[in-house]
Design a protein around this motif. Sequence first.
Motif, mmCIF file in Angstrom:
data_model
loop_
_atom_site.group_PDB
_atom_site.id
_atom_site.type_symbol
_atom_site.label_atom_id
_atom_site.label_comp_id
_atom_site.label_asym_id
_atom_site.label_seq_id
_atom_site.Cartn_x
_atom_site.Cartn_y
_atom_site.Cartn_z
ATOM 1 N N LYS A 60 -13.354 -11.325 -4.222
ATOM 2 C CA LYS A 60 -14.376 -10.539 -3.533
ATOM 3 C C LYS A 60 -15.723 -11.256 -3.479
ATOM 4 O O LYS A 60 -16.624 -10.810 -2.768
ATOM 5 N N LYS A 61 -15.881 -12.343 -4.219
ATOM 6 C CA LYS A 61 -17.173 -13.024 -4.277
ATOM 7 C C LYS A 61 -17.232 -14.294 -3.441
ATOM 8 O O LYS A 61 -18.310 -14.876 -3.308
ATOM 9 N N ILE A 62 -16.086 -14.739 -2.896
ATOM 10 C CA ILE A 62 -16.077 -15.983 -2.132
ATOM 11 C C ILE A 62 -15.497 -15.707 -0.746
ATOM 12 O O ILE A 62 -15.022 -14.595 -0.451
ATOM 13 N N TRP A 63 -15.509 -16.731 0.096
ATOM 14 C CA TRP A 63 -14.946 -16.605 1.444
ATOM 15 C C TRP A 63 -13.444 -16.859 1.383
ATOM 16 O O TRP A 63 -12.982 -17.821 0.771
ATOM 17 N N VAL A 64 -12.688 -15.953 2.047
ATOM 18 C CA VAL A 64 -11.238 -16.121 2.199
ATOM 19 C C VAL A 64 -10.889 -15.827 3.650
ATOM 20 O O VAL A 64 -11.600 -15.088 4.342
ATOM 21 N N PRO A 65 -9.803 -16.412 4.180
ATOM 22 C CA PRO A 65 -9.401 -16.130 5.567
ATOM 23 C C PRO A 65 -9.079 -14.653 5.762
ATOM 24 O O PRO A 65 -8.502 -13.999 4.883
ATOM 25 N N ASP A 66 -9.453 -14.136 6.914
ATOM 26 C CA ASP A 66 -9.258 -12.706 7.203
ATOM 27 C C ASP A 66 -7.976 -12.496 8.007
ATOM 28 O O ASP A 66 -8.003 -12.091 9.165
ATOM 29 N N MET A 67 -6.849 -12.750 7.381
ATOM 30 C CA MET A 67 -5.568 -12.623 8.074
ATOM 31 C C MET A 67 -5.181 -11.158 8.240
ATOM 32 O O MET A 67 -5.486 -10.317 7.392
ATOM 33 N N PHE A 68 -4.479 -10.873 9.350
ATOM 34 C CA PHE A 68 -3.885 -9.555 9.535
ATOM 35 C C PHE A 68 -2.572 -9.719 10.291
ATOM 36 O O PHE A 68 -2.292 -10.774 10.878
ATOM 37 N N PHE A 69 -1.750 -8.665 10.260
ATOM 38 C CA PHE A 69 -0.430 -8.692 10.899
ATOM 39 C C PHE A 69 -0.523 -7.974 12.242
ATOM 40 O O PHE A 69 -0.825 -6.772 12.300
ATOM 41 N N VAL A 70 -0.274 -8.736 13.293
ATOM 42 C CA VAL A 70 -0.329 -8.169 14.639
ATOM 43 C C VAL A 70 0.848 -7.203 14.818
ATOM 44 O O VAL A 70 1.959 -7.451 14.358
ATOM 45 N N HIS A 71 0.597 -6.087 15.498
ATOM 46 C CA HIS A 71 1.608 -5.060 15.787
ATOM 47 C C HIS A 71 2.183 -4.442 14.520
ATOM 48 O O HIS A 71 3.320 -3.948 14.530
ATOM 49 N N SER A 72 1.421 -4.462 13.440
ATOM 50 C CA SER A 72 1.899 -3.816 12.215
ATOM 51 C C SER A 72 1.557 -2.328 12.252
ATOM 52 O O SER A 72 0.534 -1.919 12.804
ATOM 53 N N LYS A 73 2.428 -1.527 11.675
ATOM 54 C CA LYS A 73 2.206 -0.088 11.586
ATOM 55 C C LYS A 73 1.624 0.306 10.232
ATOM 56 O O LYS A 73 0.742 1.145 10.150
ATOM 57 N N ARG A 74 2.145 -0.316 9.180
ATOM 58 C CA ARG A 74 1.664 -0.051 7.824
ATOM 59 C C ARG A 74 1.785 -1.334 7.027
ATOM 60 O O ARG A 74 2.720 -2.109 7.226
ATOM 61 N N SER A 75 0.854 -1.544 6.116
ATOM 62 C CA SER A 75 0.935 -2.699 5.216
ATOM 63 C C SER A 75 0.066 -2.422 4.001
ATOM 64 O O SER A 75 -0.917 -1.682 4.087
ATOM 65 N N PHE A 76 0.431 -3.035 2.892
ATOM 66 C CA PHE A 76 -0.351 -2.861 1.670
ATOM 67 C C PHE A 76 -0.074 -4.024 0.728
ATOM 68 O O PHE A 76 0.979 -4.667 0.796
ATOM 69 N N ILE A 77 -1.074 -4.289 -0.126
ATOM 70 C CA ILE A 77 -0.934 -5.302 -1.182
ATOM 71 C C ILE A 77 -0.469 -4.597 -2.440
ATOM 72 O O ILE A 77 -1.036 -3.568 -2.833
#
Length: 452
Positions: free
Chosen positions: A121-138
Amino acid sequence: WRMFKTTRESSIDLGWGWGAGTDGFHYCPIYKRSPDMTKSLMTKSEQLLRIDDHDFTMRPAFGGPPIPVGVDVQVESLDTISEVDMDFTMTLYLRHYWKDERLSFPSTNNQSMTFDSRLVKKIWVPDMFFVHSKRSFIHDTTTDNVMLRVYPDGNVLYSLRVTVTAMCNMDLSRFPLDTQTCSLEIESYAYTDDDLMLYWKKGNESLNTDDRISLSQFLIQKFHTTTKLAFYSSTGWYNRLYIHFTLRRHIFFFLLQTYFPATLMVMLSWVSFWIDRRAVPARVPLGITTVLTMSTIITGVNASMPRVSYIKAVDIYLWVSFVFVFLSVIEYAAVNYLSTVQERKERKLRERLPCTCGIGNPDEMMIDPQITGYGSTDVNITGNYGLPENGGRQERILAQVALNDPQITGQVKASRGYVNIWIDTHAIDKYSRVVFPGAYILFNIIYWSIYL
């Protein structure tokens, strides 16, 4: 001597100091608390990475060339494939690789440092996301399944464990003899290809799968990766990574649950062709039962499928089978109708024939080969003119007698058409015993040669 108390949690160091006593001051040992090494190391790590010295809201090398971000994926499980919702659920390890010189630090042994989600949370990380996703979680059991590893030269490995449910456009025109290809798409949400270059770190070798992955209805044929550019009219071009996997459906379940029952119902409907046409209570319920059973099978299959606007392969098989069952009922209706019409015409023919009381011995005339053309063994002598069991042969003989009598030839000439209008309704059943199975076998040969 005076002892100074310390807490259990603190480590103890023995030192020397002056203590006051009744007889003056004495030089005595002093126990003192050592510093918390965990806290001091944490502070040193953040200081070593110079977290507070940089603005990590900006990407690395801002204003320069796009930053390369390599990606590799470890597929842990492929959980569900839903034809109704047209989606799939996958659990995977998503790993990112990039270089941020702001995180470089001096090291004598080139050893990396590993952190959990608190530093992310304190540094820069790539902002990846899943295209056409309905639900996702870590995943967060027992803690957030996130790992950050920083190397002395500024190279960063960022890994997280994710479960995602994404859309899969399926073509069910060949269902259940179909093969489906689904894709999971990964993309940066904010950074265009001018700022971030997303790529597979090792090409197709960037995608690894667990050999134990299996599905109840599908056989996983292959996984492979591709890279494309996606364009949005309002924001621009973005790098997009694709994970493609091909699934072939297992047919055995549908053979047992759909195809075999439908085929057996069609074969059961053919039994009525061997039942006497006068046995109405036997043939009618048999036809109705097979029709209703086929309707139930069709309804059950469609209940578990999406309401698509095109015909599926299973629909073709079930509806053709339904037509065969329905035609077997229509066949008996035709046989019954023609039998009724024939009996009416025979009744009219008997009414037109003269009374046999004027004939000396009708039975002898009927068995006279010179008159009838039949031997005595060919005639069923019954004493009435009703329809005999062997299909109305006596009516033919009486008609022949009447035509040979010159006194009544004129009376019957007007109705000569009735003599030759005999239709053997048994012939329809005989032909159906061959035509129906032959046509259904031909349909199966064509069907399975096309879809297999």
